[in-house]
Design a protein around this motif. Structure first.
Motif, PDB file in Angstrom:
ATOM      1  N   TYR A  69       0.849  -1.193   0.000  1.00 53.18           N
ATOM      2  CA  TYR A  69       0.000   0.000   0.000  1.00 53.18           C
ATOM      3  C   TYR A  69       0.886   1.245   0.000  1.00 53.18           C
ATOM      4  N   ARG A  70       0.606   2.134  -0.944  1.00 53.16           N
ATOM      5  CA  ARG A  70       1.360   3.391  -1.032  1.00 53.16           C
ATOM      6  C   ARG A  70       0.556   4.476  -0.327  1.00 53.16           C
ATOM      7  N   PRO A  71       1.094   5.048   0.746  1.00 54.68           N
ATOM      8  CA  PRO A  71       0.358   6.028   1.558  1.00 54.68           C
ATOM      9  C   PRO A  71      -0.200   7.221   0.781  1.00 54.68           C
ATOM     10  N   ALA A  72       0.377   7.571  -0.338  1.00 52.74           N
ATOM     11  CA  ALA A  72      -0.125   8.703  -1.120  1.00 52.74           C
ATOM     12  C   ALA A  72      -1.386   8.345  -1.905  1.00 52.74           C
ATOM     13  N   ASP A  73      -1.671   7.054  -2.060  1.00 49.93           N
ATOM     14  CA  ASP A  73      -2.820   6.603  -2.844  1.00 49.93           C
ATOM     15  C   ASP A  73      -4.064   6.425  -1.980  1.00 49.93           C
ATOM     16  N   ARG A  74      -5.218   6.410  -2.655  1.00 46.36           N
ATOM     17  CA  ARG A  74      -6.475   6.108  -1.942  1.00 46.36           C
ATOM     18  C   ARG A  74      -6.459   4.656  -1.494  1.00 46.36           C
ATOM     19  N   LEU A  75      -7.095   4.381  -0.387  1.00 58.55           N
ATOM     20  CA  LEU A  75      -7.150   3.033   0.167  1.00 58.55           C
ATOM     21  C   LEU A  75      -8.178   2.162  -0.560  1.00 58.55           C
ATOM     22  N   THR A  76      -9.312   2.769  -0.914  1.00 59.91           N
ATOM     23  CA  THR A  76     -10.419   1.998  -1.484  1.00 59.91           C
ATOM     24  C   THR A  76     -10.036   1.149  -2.694  1.00 59.91           C
ATOM     25  N   PRO A  77      -9.381   1.706  -3.700  1.00 59.30           N
ATOM     26  CA  PRO A  77      -9.039   0.865  -4.857  1.00 59.30           C
ATOM     27  C   PRO A  77      -8.081  -0.274  -4.504  1.00 59.30           C
ATOM     28  N   TRP A  78      -7.173  -0.020  -3.588  1.00 57.62           N
ATOM     29  CA  TRP A  78      -6.218  -1.060  -3.163  1.00 57.62           C
ATOM     30  C   TRP A  78      -6.960  -2.203  -2.457  1.00 57.62           C
ATOM     31  N   LEU A  79      -7.817  -1.843  -1.506  1.00 58.97           N
ATOM     32  CA  LEU A  79      -8.587  -2.844  -0.774  1.00 58.97           C
ATOM     33  C   LEU A  79      -9.547  -3.568  -1.716  1.00 58.97           C
ATOM     34  N   HIS A  80     -10.152  -2.817  -2.616  1.00 59.58           N
ATOM     35  CA  HIS A  80     -11.084  -3.388  -3.582  1.00 59.58           C
ATOM     36  C   HIS A  80     -10.402  -4.420  -4.472  1.00 59.58           C
ATOM     37  N   ALA A  81      -9.194  -4.111  -4.908  1.00 57.68           N
ATOM     38  CA  ALA A  81      -8.471  -5.040  -5.793  1.00 57.68           C
ATOM     39  C   ALA A  81      -8.215  -6.361  -5.083  1.00 57.68           C
ATOM     40  N   ILE A  82      -7.839  -6.305  -3.836  1.00 57.89           N
ATOM     41  CA  ILE A  82      -7.597  -7.531  -3.068  1.00 57.89           C
ATOM     42  C   ILE A  82      -8.894  -8.320  -2.920  1.00 57.89           C
ATOM     43  N   ALA A  83      -9.970  -7.632  -2.556  1.00 57.97           N
ATOM     44  CA  ALA A  83     -11.266  -8.300  -2.387  1.00 57.97           C
ATOM     45  C   ALA A  83     -11.725  -8.924  -3.699  1.00 57.97           C
TER      46      ALA A  83
END
Length: 185
Positions: A69-83
């Motif tokens: 996870y890159r702190p500068a990025d939004r969390l939602t797309p990262w979490l969504h991709a994993i899900a």
């Protein structure tokens, strides 16, 4: 709570957790788990028994991949991709390829965190327990047409069954459910 507030709170908890705050990290996992549970239940109503395993798999993947996870990025797309990857794994194991593609068509990244698991999830769980007692040839048409709102023609093309078989499956399945519920009273 507005989606941006949820994003901000979860992101802050994750960042604190990445900096070593165990309490914040546990809170991040708890809140994310609730959101993921609702996300999976909405998308996979016919897989009620598998949702909890799917949530745990996704949370484990989040934990294992937290360093990406890159702190500068939004969390939602990262979490969504994993899900989404975890959901695809389950669907590929259980459904024909064509059905997997259809199930994934209407995804949006923000939806992964949008709603919390609540009373609606309990009602859905009860419904899924009732549906689980039906053979697949009855359960799948009921879920697709009566719960997900697809047309008989859509359901037939997605499952490879005839429209008549879909109608018969719905009728017989609902009749069995009604008899089961009447027998409980």
């Amino acid at each position: 709570m507005p989606l941006d507030d949820i994003e901000t709170e979860l992101r802050a908890l994750l960042l604190l957790g990445l900096d070593g705050d165990n309490r914040a990290y546990r809170e991040f996992l708890t809140r994310s788990g609730s959101r993921l549970r609702a996300y999976f239940r909405r998308r996979l109503p016919a897989f009620g028994d598998d949702v909890e395993d799917l949530v745990q798999d996704a949370l484990l993947a989040v934990h294992n991949q937290r360093h990406t996870y890159r702190p500068a990025d939004r969390l939602t797309p990262w979490l969504h991709a994993i899900a989404r990857y975890k959901m695809v794994d389950l669907l590929r194991a259980r459904l024909p390829r064509r059905a997997v593609e259809v199930a994934l068509d209407d995804d949006s990244a923000d939806d992964a965190l949008h709603s919390e698991d609540a009373q609606a999830a309990e009602s859905r769980r009860d419904l899924l327990q009732l549906l689980a007692m039906l053979p697949e040839r009855y359960r799948l048409p009921i879920v697709a047409v009566k719960i997900e709102g697809r047309s008989i023609a859509e359901c037939a093309s997605q499952t490879g069954l005839s429209e008549s078989a879909i109608k018969v499956g719905i009728h017989r399945g609902l009749k069995r459910l009604a008899a089961h519920v009447a027998g409980r009273r």
